[in-house]
Design an enzyme around this catalytic site. Structure first.
Site, PDB file in Angstrom:
ATOM      1  N   CYS A 165     -47.995 -15.131  23.124  1.00 46.81           N
ATOM      2  CA  CYS A 165     -48.247 -13.697  22.965  1.00 46.81           C
ATOM      3  C   CYS A 165     -49.016 -13.090  24.129  1.00 46.81           C
ATOM      4  CB  CYS A 165     -49.000 -13.459  21.669  1.00 46.81           C
ATOM      5  SG  CYS A 165     -48.201 -14.245  20.255  1.00 46.81           S
ATOM      6  N   HIS A 305     -55.705  -6.968  20.571  1.00 45.90           N
ATOM      7  CA  HIS A 305     -54.630  -7.877  20.195  1.00 45.90           C
ATOM      8  C   HIS A 305     -54.322  -7.679  18.714  1.00 45.90           C
ATOM      9  CE1 HIS A 305     -51.945 -11.205  20.597  1.00 45.90           C
ATOM     10  NE2 HIS A 305     -52.590 -11.949  19.715  1.00 45.90           N
ATOM     11  N   GLU A 316     -61.697 -11.431  17.495  1.00 42.02           N
ATOM     12  CA  GLU A 316     -61.618 -10.416  18.547  1.00 42.02           C
ATOM     13  C   GLU A 316     -62.743  -9.396  18.414  1.00 42.02           C
ATOM     14  OE1 GLU A 316     -58.392  -7.589  20.878  1.00 42.02           O
ATOM     15  OE2 GLU A 316     -57.864  -8.383  18.896  1.00 42.02           O
ATOM     16  N   LYS A 337     -50.227  -2.787  16.736  1.00 47.12           N
ATOM     17  CA  LYS A 337     -49.388  -3.714  15.962  1.00 47.12           C
ATOM     18  C   LYS A 337     -49.309  -3.306  14.496  1.00 47.12           C
ATOM     19  CE  LYS A 337     -50.031  -7.868  18.833  1.00 47.12           C
ATOM     20  NZ  LYS A 337     -50.936  -7.345  19.873  1.00 47.12           N
ATOM     21  N   HIS A 342     -45.827  -7.471  15.503  1.00 51.60           N
ATOM     22  CA  HIS A 342     -46.239  -8.305  16.637  1.00 51.60           C
ATOM     23  C   HIS A 342     -45.006  -8.629  17.478  1.00 51.60           C
ATOM     24  CE1 HIS A 342     -48.280 -10.899  19.212  1.00 51.60           C
ATOM     25  NE2 HIS A 342     -48.888 -11.706  18.360  1.00 51.60           N
ATOM     26  N   PHE A 401     -50.796 -18.283  21.142  1.00 51.89           N
ATOM     27  CA  PHE A 401     -50.843 -19.667  20.691  1.00 51.89           C
ATOM     28  C   PHE A 401     -50.978 -20.584  21.918  1.00 51.89           C
ATOM     29  CE2 PHE A 401     -48.183 -19.135  16.514  1.00 51.89           C
ATOM     30  CZ  PHE A 401     -49.246 -18.479  15.941  1.00 51.89           C
TER      31      PHE A 401
END
Length: 415
Positions: A165, A305, A316, A337, A342, A401
């Site tokens: 991502c 994010h 975050e 998002k 996402h 990830f």
């Protein structure tokens, strides 16, 4: 020798909110959700039966002929559409530029998952002799960058970052670095993803990463909300034209924003979970601010994010507070998002575009579905509705990830 300044001169996007940047932005500011039940295949047996899909997309419009369109995976088709919009928006004429000084850095976190799944079905039911000779070039994650360069004849630096991502933030950041260091004058940069297919949904569902709010899919992506239960898988692409300032000025380009900082780190912690307190994210943001030589008090907005996962949103939030201290309470932070889902490897590019549009129009995109704020998430997330305010500098965070962290900083251009 002083380092070269780097600016953004073109934008292109295909998202669940629209097939171009103006439509996407209008729906984003209106607080519309791009999430809907899956209709392109039978998802009735899946725990999660919805996604943020790109609807009514006609790939043939973006390729020379029908055959070329069929030989490109959906992620490449979306990337090509976004690249063409961005190049057109920038005003770049391939006949008027030095082609080996124009590069393409467009990545994908997963690549051609649809092609892989389709060809695996053919292998199982019809045998190896029926597998397409185009399977490998269709599924590999660098093919979007390759085909975009062929379309325009851009012969400069060409590669695809694959950092889940964080992919498109890394692509744009590396474009910034190459132009700053005089390796190129212009780079088409961004990312694309098309994983809303049975194999992709199965994999993410097996991880229990997806929301299962099947009765209200448009409310399923709810970053920083107490009742969030996972992210919503999306598809789309985002591309920006990254250009050296003097090159842009010489050709009379409209300069949309200046790209001034880029930070990247690794959590070195876990395959899918962020480090405690968002330690890697902290360093990525700090490195970005240091390279931009910008005091943290000058940051007006962060496009988070913000995936709508229980652990990620808290990490975050803690990272932002660790970096900005008291200023964190004065910052506007939103997660788009909540509307786009996402977009994985395309998320960073789309969200940088949103930062640039926010600066251009002095309006903050909201975080929708933030009905019951998580007490551990206590910043100003611009809930529910867009907000008009002056924005001069914005950060965009992307974390992937594998522990990959990438942050970009754009500022209002001052000549």
């Amino acid at each position: 020798m002083s380092q070269r300044r780097v600016v953004i001169t073109g934008l292109g996007a295909v998202t669940p909110l629209g097939l171009d940047v103006p439509t996407t932005w209008a729906n984003l500011i209106a607080g519309k959700s791009g999430v809907s039940p899956i209709t392109s295949w039978d998802a009735s047996k899946y725990d999660c039966r919805f996604a943020a899909q790109v609807l009514n997309f006609e790939p043939r419009k973006y390729f020379f002929n029908e055959k070329d369109a069929r030989r490109a995976d959906r992620y490449t088709q979306l990337a090509m559409a976004s690249a063409k919009e961005a190049v057109l928006h920038s005003g770049i004429d391939p006949k008027q530029v030095e082609l080996d000084r124009v590069g393409v850095l467009v990545g994908s976190g997963i690549g051609g998952l649809k092609s892989l799944g389709d060809q695996d079905e053919i292998l199982l039911h019809k045998g190896p002799g029926r597998v397409s000779p185009f399977m490998i070039p269709m599924m590999i994650s660098n093919m979007a960058a390759g085909l975009i360069s062929m379309e325009f004849g851009f012969a400069g630096p060409n590669f695809a970052v694959v950092t889940a991502c964080a992919t498109s933030n890394n692509c744009i950041g590396e474009a910034w670095r190459l132009i700053r260091d005089d390796e190129a004058d212009v780079i088409v940069a961004g990312g694309s993803e098309a994983a809303c297919v049975p194999l992709g949904m199965s994999g993410f569902a097996a991880m229990r990463a997806l929301s299962t709010r099947n009765d209200e899919p448009e409310k399923a992506s709810r970053p920083f909300d107490r009742d969030r239960d996972g992210f919503v898988l999306g598809e789309g692409a985002g591309v920006v034209i990254v250009e050296e300032l003097e090159h842009a000025k010489k050709r009379g380009a409209v300069i949309l924003a200046e790209l001034t900082g880029y930070g990247l780190t690794a959590d070195a912690y876990h395959m899918t979970s962020p480090a405690p307190g968002g330690a890697g994210a902290v360093k990525a943001m700090q490195h970005t601010l240091k390279r931009a030589k910008l005091p943290l008090e000058k940051i007006d907005y962060i496009n988070a994010h913000g995936t709508s996962t229980p652990v990620g949103d808290v990490a975050e939030t803690e990272a932002i507070k660790a970096v900005f201290g008291e200023h964190a309470q004065k910052l506007a932070v939103s997660s788009t998002k909540s509307m786009t889902g996402h977009l994985l490897g395309a998320a960073g590019a789309a969200e940088l575009i949103f930062c640039i549009k926010a600066i251009e129009q002095n309006i903050l995109p909201p975080t929708i579905n933030l009905d019951n704020p998580d007490p551990a998430c206590d910043l100003d997330y611009v809930p529910h509705k867009a907000r008009e305010t002056r924005i001069n500098a914005a950060l965009s965070n992307s974390f992937g990830f594998g522990g990959h962290n990438a942050t970009l900083l754009v500022q209002r251009f001052v000549g």
